[in-house]
Design a protein around this motif. Sequence first.
Motif, PDB file in Angstrom:
ATOM      1  N   SER A 199     -31.844 -26.576 -21.663  1.00 43.14           N
ATOM      2  CA  SER A 199     -31.772 -25.974 -20.337  1.00 43.14           C
ATOM      3  C   SER A 199     -33.049 -25.180 -20.048  1.00 43.14           C
ATOM      4  O   SER A 199     -33.789 -24.791 -20.952  1.00 43.14           O
ATOM      5  CB  SER A 199     -30.566 -25.038 -20.238  1.00 43.14           C
ATOM      6  OG  SER A 199     -30.743 -23.921 -21.086  1.00 43.14           O
ATOM      7  N   ARG A 200     -33.293 -24.924 -18.780  1.00 44.40           N
ATOM      8  CA  ARG A 200     -34.500 -24.185 -18.395  1.00 44.40           C
ATOM      9  C   ARG A 200     -34.495 -22.752 -18.920  1.00 44.40           C
ATOM     10  O   ARG A 200     -35.542 -22.139 -19.088  1.00 44.40           O
ATOM     11  CB  ARG A 200     -34.628 -24.173 -16.868  1.00 44.40           C
ATOM     12  CG  ARG A 200     -34.929 -25.551 -16.276  1.00 44.40           C
ATOM     13  CD  ARG A 200     -35.126 -25.451 -14.775  1.00 44.40           C
ATOM     14  NE  ARG A 200     -35.451 -26.755 -14.196  1.00 44.40           N
ATOM     15  CZ  ARG A 200     -35.675 -26.958 -12.898  1.00 44.40           C
ATOM     16  NH1 ARG A 200     -35.585 -25.925 -12.051  1.00 44.40           N
ATOM     17  NH2 ARG A 200     -35.974 -28.159 -12.461  1.00 44.40           N
ATOM     18  N   ASN A 202     -33.602 -21.881 -21.858  1.00 42.08           N
ATOM     19  CA  ASN A 202     -33.850 -21.870 -23.297  1.00 42.08           C
ATOM     20  C   ASN A 202     -35.244 -21.313 -23.573  1.00 42.08           C
ATOM     21  O   ASN A 202     -36.238 -21.811 -23.056  1.00 42.08           O
ATOM     22  CB  ASN A 202     -33.724 -23.290 -23.863  1.00 42.08           C
ATOM     23  CG  ASN A 202     -33.712 -23.314 -25.376  1.00 42.08           C
ATOM     24  OD1 ASN A 202     -34.593 -22.763 -26.017  1.00 42.08           O
ATOM     25  ND2 ASN A 202     -32.719 -23.960 -25.953  1.00 42.08           N
ATOM     26  N   SER A 205     -37.190 -23.751 -26.780  1.00 45.78           N
ATOM     27  CA  SER A 205     -37.382 -25.198 -26.735  1.00 45.78           C
ATOM     28  C   SER A 205     -37.365 -25.689 -25.307  1.00 45.78           C
ATOM     29  O   SER A 205     -36.856 -25.025 -24.396  1.00 45.78           O
ATOM     30  CB  SER A 205     -36.287 -25.910 -27.547  1.00 45.78           C
ATOM     31  OG  SER A 205     -36.488 -27.313 -27.551  1.00 45.78           O
ATOM     32  N   SER A 206     -37.909 -26.883 -25.126  1.00 49.01           N
ATOM     33  CA  SER A 206     -37.828 -27.565 -23.837  1.00 49.01           C
ATOM     34  C   SER A 206     -37.759 -29.062 -24.114  1.00 49.01           C
ATOM     35  O   SER A 206     -38.151 -29.538 -25.183  1.00 49.01           O
ATOM     36  CB  SER A 206     -39.062 -27.249 -22.976  1.00 49.01           C
ATOM     37  OG  SER A 206     -40.242 -27.690 -23.617  1.00 49.01           O
ATOM     38  N   THR A 209     -33.977 -31.885 -27.422  1.00 44.18           N
ATOM     39  CA  THR A 209     -33.778 -30.857 -28.444  1.00 44.18           C
ATOM     40  C   THR A 209     -32.550 -31.174 -29.289  1.00 44.18           C
ATOM     41  O   THR A 209     -31.555 -31.704 -28.784  1.00 44.18           O
ATOM     42  CB  THR A 209     -33.601 -29.475 -27.775  1.00 44.18           C
ATOM     43  OG1 THR A 209     -34.748 -29.196 -26.976  1.00 44.18           O
ATOM     44  CG2 THR A 209     -33.433 -28.382 -28.810  1.00 44.18           C
TER      45      THR A 209
END
Length: 441
Positions: A199-200, A202, A205-206, A209
Motif C-alpha cells: 500500500s502507499r 507502507n 516497501s513499495s 512485496t
Amino acid sequence: MAIAQSLTTTASLHYTPFIRELFDTLLTDSWCEVSSNRAIEFVEGEADVAVEKLVPYETRSEQGIFFTADDITMKIVNSLAAEVAVEKSFFDPSCGAGNLLLGIAKSYPIKKNLNRTIEYWSKKFGGCDLHDNFVIAAKLRLIALAAIRHGLPSISEGQLASFVRKFDKFYTGDYLEADVGGDFDCVVANPPFGHVVASRSNEWSSGRTQLAAIFVDKIISSGKKGQKLVAVLPDVLRSGSRYERWREKLAKETSCGAVELHGRFSKSVDVDVFILNLNNKPSVVGQIIEWVPPVTDTEGSVRLGDLFLVRVGPVVPHRLEEGDEDFPFLCAKNAPAFGVTFPEERIKFGGTKFLPPFVVVRRTSNPCDKNRLITTLVKGIEPVAVENHLVVMKPFKGGVNSCLKLIKALKDPKVTSRLNNVIRCRHLTTKSISSMVLQGV
C-alpha cells in the motif's frame, strides 16, 4: 450429521470431506481401535494429506496454502515451552487447519474433564484464516485432541455443537483487514509466502512485496506490549537487500529478537525459511537482531569485497541498451562451469562493461548445492558486456593471479556453508558475496 451440514454449507476450497469425516469420527458411539486410531490421525498429519488431496496445487500455490510441517512446528513449540508452562494464550493469524496451535495444545494443561478443558482452551487459543473450512477444521482438531487426552469419552451431537461455539476467538476473514489477535499473550505464525502490491502508506516497501513481511508488520503494529511472536518466514526477509528497511523497523519496535535458520520449508515447498522469535513494543527502544550468524575472522582471512569489485552484470537481454559498438558478451549459457573463457559472442551494448581478467559466478543457486559459487575465469583484451544472471568479481589488483586465488578459495566447503548462513534464497546478492570471509586470497 446436521451439525456438520450447517457448518460446511458455506465452506470453500472443497475441504468439506475432511470436516465431515472428522465430525463422524468425533460422534462415534463406541470407540474401538480403528476409530481411536482415526481420531489420532486427524490430530496428526491427516489435515496436511487432505489439503494436498482436496485442494489443487495451483490454488494452494496462488494463495500460499502450505500447512506447517512437523519439524518446524516442533521448533516453534519448543521455543515456547516457558509460555506454555505458565499457561499463556496463543493466536495464529493464518491458522489454516491449526497445526501450530495443535502443536502447542499437545502439552497444554487440561482440566478434570473434557467439558472443562474445552471451556478453558477456548479462552486460550484463537486464530484467523481466509477460509471458513480451515477455521472449522482447526476448532474440531483442538476438540479431537482434548478428547484424546481425556481418553475419548462419548460426545453427542449437541455437545459437539456447543464445543465448536465455545471457540469464539477464531475468525474467518482477512487478518490484514481485521482487528483481532492483539490481546493474546503470544502469536505463532506461518503466514502466506505469496506477494502483494504494498500500500502507499507502507514506509518500508513499495511495489511487489512479500505478504509474510506485511503480516509481521501488522502483528507488531496491532499487538499489545510484551506480546511474543514466533513466526516461520521465507529467507528473503532475513537476507534480501530490499527488506533491509523492514528489518530495521523490526529492530526499533521489538526486543529480544532471535533468528534460527531452518532450511527448506518442506519436501513439496522449495522455499528456504527461518524462525523469527521476538517480543513486541519494548520499554527500551532499539535492539540488534543477528539476522546472519556471526563469523569469527581468523588470522589471514579477508572479506571478498575488500579485494574485489562485486557487481551484477548489467545486460538485461529483453531490455537491451544498444550502443554504437559491439563487444564480447558473456551470459550463463556460455560461461563454462569452473572453466576459463575468452567470450566470442558479441552484442551492441552502451552500458557498463568489464575489462578482463575477472571472475563471474551464477547469480541463481540452491542452498542444497554442494558448491553454490560456480565460477568462470574471464580473459581477453576487450571490455566484456555481462548478463544480469551473472555476478562479476573484478580484482582491484593482482590480475589473473588474484582471480585464480579467489577461485580456489571459493571451492572451500566452509565458504558454501558460510554463504548459506548469509543467504538461503535462490538469488545471490552482491552484499552476500562481498561479505564472504576467505582464506588464502
